[in-house]
Design a protein around this motif. Sequence first.
Motif, mmCIF file in Angstrom:
data_model
loop_
_atom_site.group_PDB
_atom_site.id
_atom_site.type_symbol
_atom_site.label_atom_id
_atom_site.label_comp_id
_atom_site.label_asym_id
_atom_site.label_seq_id
_atom_site.Cartn_x
_atom_site.Cartn_y
_atom_site.Cartn_z
ATOM 1 N N LYS A 164 0.983 -1.423 -0.297
ATOM 2 C CA LYS A 164 0.159 -0.068 -0.062
ATOM 3 C C LYS A 164 1.205 1.094 -0.022
ATOM 4 C CE LYS A 164 -4.390 -1.520 1.855
ATOM 5 N NZ LYS A 164 -5.162 -1.819 2.999
ATOM 6 N N VAL A 165 1.843 1.166 1.299
ATOM 7 C CA VAL A 165 2.718 2.181 0.445
ATOM 8 C C VAL A 165 3.302 3.257 -0.347
ATOM 9 C CG1 VAL A 165 5.468 3.372 1.726
ATOM 10 C CG2 VAL A 165 3.744 2.278 3.082
ATOM 11 N N ALA A 166 3.986 1.623 -1.429
ATOM 12 C CA ALA A 166 4.580 1.483 -2.582
ATOM 13 C C ALA A 166 3.991 1.789 -3.735
ATOM 14 C CB ALA A 166 5.394 0.185 -3.113
ATOM 15 N N ALA A 167 2.125 1.482 -3.421
ATOM 16 C CA ALA A 167 1.331 2.038 -4.691
ATOM 17 C C ALA A 167 0.648 3.557 -3.964
ATOM 18 C CB ALA A 167 -0.171 1.081 -4.110
ATOM 19 N N ARG A 168 1.095 3.847 -3.296
ATOM 20 C CA ARG A 168 0.982 5.853 -3.253
ATOM 21 C C ARG A 168 1.810 6.859 -3.908
ATOM 22 N NH1 ARG A 168 0.608 4.441 2.787
ATOM 23 N NH2 ARG A 168 2.624 6.100 3.110
ATOM 24 N N TYR A 169 2.809 5.690 -4.523
ATOM 25 C CA TYR A 169 3.836 6.504 -5.325
ATOM 26 C C TYR A 169 3.923 5.812 -6.581
ATOM 27 C CZ TYR A 169 5.177 8.509 -0.968
ATOM 28 O OH TYR A 169 4.945 9.735 0.101
ATOM 29 N N GLY A 170 2.535 4.824 -6.487
ATOM 30 C CA GLY A 170 2.959 4.964 -8.272
ATOM 31 C C GLY A 170 3.419 3.156 -8.664
ATOM 32 N N ALA A 226 4.785 -27.178 -6.066
ATOM 33 C CA ALA A 226 3.577 -27.921 -5.825
ATOM 34 C C ALA A 226 2.467 -26.892 -5.450
ATOM 35 C CB ALA A 226 3.288 -29.494 -5.177
ATOM 36 N N ARG A 227 2.857 -25.760 -5.057
ATOM 37 C CA ARG A 227 2.232 -25.305 -4.169
ATOM 38 C C ARG A 227 1.981 -23.880 -4.805
ATOM 39 N NH1 ARG A 227 4.033 -25.744 0.565
ATOM 40 N NH2 ARG A 227 5.647 -27.466 -0.775
ATOM 41 N N VAL A 228 2.024 -23.847 -6.424
ATOM 42 C CA VAL A 228 2.001 -22.675 -7.497
ATOM 43 C C VAL A 228 1.071 -21.907 -7.230
ATOM 44 C CG1 VAL A 228 2.066 -23.530 -9.315
ATOM 45 C CG2 VAL A 228 3.163 -21.773 -9.157
ATOM 46 N N VAL A 229 -0.594 -22.706 -7.622
ATOM 47 C CA VAL A 229 -1.841 -21.607 -7.573
ATOM 48 C C VAL A 229 -1.732 -20.540 -6.636
ATOM 49 C CG1 VAL A 229 -3.702 -22.145 -7.680
ATOM 50 C CG2 VAL A 229 -2.942 -23.725 -8.768
ATOM 51 N N ASP A 230 -1.144 -21.736 -5.032
ATOM 52 C CA ASP A 230 -1.647 -20.639 -4.020
ATOM 53 C C ASP A 230 -1.306 -19.127 -3.918
ATOM 54 O OD1 ASP A 230 -3.108 -22.807 -2.844
ATOM 55 O OD2 ASP A 230 -2.488 -24.026 -1.571
ATOM 56 N N ALA A 231 -0.083 -19.818 -4.692
ATOM 57 C CA ALA A 231 1.304 -18.864 -4.590
ATOM 58 C C ALA A 231 0.824 -17.417 -5.384
ATOM 59 C CB ALA A 231 2.967 -18.972 -5.022
ATOM 60 N N ILE A 232 0.106 -18.250 -6.684
ATOM 61 C CA ILE A 232 -0.261 -17.147 -7.608
ATOM 62 C C ILE A 232 -0.629 -15.911 -6.957
ATOM 63 C CG2 ILE A 232 -1.157 -16.577 -9.998
ATOM 64 C CD1 ILE A 232 0.298 -19.811 -10.943
ATOM 65 N N ASN A 233 -2.142 -16.908 -6.327
ATOM 66 C CA ASN A 233 -3.048 -16.351 -6.005
ATOM 67 C C ASN A 233 -3.120 -15.100 -4.853
ATOM 68 O OD1 ASN A 233 -5.660 -17.188 -7.720
ATOM 69 N ND2 ASN A 233 -5.402 -19.365 -6.517
ATOM 70 N N GLU A 234 -1.934 -15.996 -4.306
ATOM 71 C CA GLU A 234 -1.304 -14.916 -2.924
ATOM 72 C C GLU A 234 -1.032 -13.041 -3.154
ATOM 73 O OE1 GLU A 234 2.343 -15.835 -1.127
ATOM 74 O OE2 GLU A 234 1.590 -13.954 0.784
ATOM 75 N N ALA A 235 -0.608 -13.330 -5.009
ATOM 76 C CA ALA A 235 0.117 -12.519 -5.641
ATOM 77 C C ALA A 235 -0.634 -11.642 -6.163
ATOM 78 C CB ALA A 235 1.437 -12.541 -6.239
ATOM 79 N N ILE A 236 -2.218 -11.676 -6.629
ATOM 80 C CA ILE A 236 -2.629 -10.770 -6.939
ATOM 81 C C ILE A 236 -3.628 -10.708 -5.881
ATOM 82 C CG2 ILE A 236 -5.247 -11.429 -8.060
ATOM 83 C CD1 ILE A 236 -3.863 -13.417 -9.917
ATOM 84 N N ASN A 237 -4.019 -11.143 -4.942
ATOM 85 C CA ASN A 237 -4.482 -10.545 -4.159
ATOM 86 C C ASN A 237 -3.541 -9.509 -2.968
ATOM 87 O OD1 ASN A 237 -6.103 -10.521 -1.294
ATOM 88 N ND2 ASN A 237 -5.015 -12.400 -0.346
ATOM 89 N N ILE A 238 -2.801 -9.611 -3.469
ATOM 90 C CA ILE A 238 -1.685 -8.110 -2.179
ATOM 91 C C ILE A 238 -1.995 -7.365 -3.375
ATOM 92 C CG2 ILE A 238 0.523 -7.485 -2.166
ATOM 93 C CD1 ILE A 238 1.498 -10.521 -1.274
ATOM 94 N N GLY A 239 -1.533 -7.422 -5.109
ATOM 95 C CA GLY A 239 -2.587 -6.415 -5.894
ATOM 96 C C GLY A 239 -3.267 -6.109 -5.406
ATOM 97 N N GLU A 240 -4.646 -6.769 -5.275
ATOM 98 C CA GLU A 240 -6.285 -6.041 -5.168
ATOM 99 C C GLU A 240 -6.172 -5.247 -3.373
ATOM 100 O OE1 GLU A 240 -8.372 -10.007 -6.398
ATOM 101 O OE2 GLU A 240 -8.683 -9.063 -8.276
ATOM 102 N N GLN A 241 -5.510 -6.347 -2.531
ATOM 103 C CA GLN A 241 -6.022 -4.997 -1.685
ATOM 104 C C GLN A 241 -4.699 -3.963 -1.514
ATOM 105 O OE1 GLN A 241 -5.528 -6.871 2.104
ATOM 106 N NE2 GLN A 241 -5.335 -8.954 1.324
ATOM 107 N N ALA A 242 -4.070 -3.887 -2.372
ATOM 108 C CA ALA A 242 -3.283 -3.066 -2.301
ATOM 109 C C ALA A 242 -3.875 -1.871 -3.208
ATOM 110 C CB ALA A 242 -1.777 -3.161 -2.360
#
Length: 550
Positions: free
Chosen positions: A226-232, A244-260
């Motif tokens: 969120k801090v980095a997002a304020r500066y574009g 083996a857990r690549v799906v969870d990991a992709i979802n975590e990255a996307i989730n972070i982008g959506e929240q921030a």
Amino acid sequence: MQARMPALQSVDETTRLDIHMKLFSFFLLLAIVSSSALVATSQENFQYDLVITNARIIDGTGNPWFRAEIGIKDGRIVKVGHISPSAATAKQIIDAKNQIVAPGFIDVHTHVEDIFGNPSAENFVRMGVTSLITGNCGGSATDIAEFLGRFKEKPLAVNLATLIAHGSVRAKVMGIDDRAPTPEEQQKMDALVEQGMKDGAVGLSTGLIYVPGTYAKTDEIVELAKVAARYGGTYASHIRNEEARVVDAINEAINIGEQAKMPVEISHFKISAKALWGKSPMTIGLVKAARERGLTVTVDQYAYTASSTSLDSRMPSWVLAGGRAEGRKRLADATTRAKVFEDMKKELKERGFKDYSYAYVASYRANPEFNGKNIAEITKQVRGKQKVDEQIEQILEMYDKGGASMVYRSMSEGDVQNIMREPFTMIASDSGVREFGAGVPHPRGYGNNARVLGHYVRDLKIVTLEDAIRKMTSLPAQTFNLRDRGQVREGFAADLVIFDPATVGDKATFEQPHQYAEGFSSVIVNGQVVFDGSKMTGVMSGQPLYGNKH
Ligand SMILES: [Zn+2]
């Protein structure tokens, strides 16, 4: 005018000499006066510093090539169109001889924190790369102003941007402890990221398989994002699992982008588990679905079926907490050691590998004789046997002796090609600046871009030449807000490459990686030739590139 003064002085001196010397000096004077006149003209009157003729231009947007001349002045492209160059209009003319002229490649995924010690970055330049983004996978300088400020003392042959990295920020504030930050520690990390963004970082990176990034929970990262997002900024992540857990990991990255509420860039997008080979349509589908929801998500990729990282990353992260000395203490305990064996065998099984024969040593300081061999071969050589238990013993011994950098042959060709076809995929090396001849590193540092242009475009026709160039130029520039780079366009920085599409290609192999790419006849950075087709010119015309709000 100043240049002529010494010449006039020399006339006074020559009056004392005989007639022959006077004549000689007269011609010398003529030569000096006329050459200083030329210098004066080039500084003031030449319309262009450089004109490129006979070019087939691929402008970086994905549009098909077209013919035009390119006029460059003061490091910028000032004309793309018809120019009749002559000695009067252009100080220098390069005849592209019907080859492709494209924007210099922007490699968004590099690890070049040490570049100021190796400023020509020859392995990158010789495969057409003119701009690097470093600070990936959670590791960066933490004082961005100081880091980019080093250009003043130590100019580089390439342009350089950096991310501010979560792992480095976390290590600075709380060491390499396996725990959540206190509120004060989180505030300190927020402040470091904020300062980094103010000083010109292009985004926040994470490396969630590495110590200490791996100890962070999602909410810690969301707050920093969120801090980095304020500066574009863009969120660039080496995700928590590529296996083996690549799906969870992709979802975590996307989730972070959506929240921030910020763009997400997934680093070296891949599937490194034999058990999931062929599932790239599913992992790509996660990116597409997020884009359909309105989130900007892109990925980068290197064009090989093997990855490269530390030997330590094969071990459970809880063993590594606190550093190697702590790790050694844990491994000395028989119960803990047994648990490590159990975890490592479980990881192998989940990923669908029968043993560590996919893991090749790139560089092992304690015994360079191991370089280039896989763990199964080394185990056989050292222990006479190569069962999985012995291979794990061998890995733990190598960890104990300082660890190694590795090449892991763990991906499928079909997945590499599927990922390359996607419009949101950029081509990036994940490489450092290479010291020529040192170790047996991954060949991507010498060949990545050239391999895409030769092997994947010309030979396999996986993507068109224009699209491959777009993935190396305008898409990276768009993703990291480098607004005046990545296209052959008037007003843009004159970062350009000239190459022969019939011969461009990579030479570096896993066995012999120290071989430069082929087919490039000029690499131009900010209007100046840094590579002339056979050698580096020694010109250091790179510039620091600053983020969005700088
Ligand atoms: Zn990485």
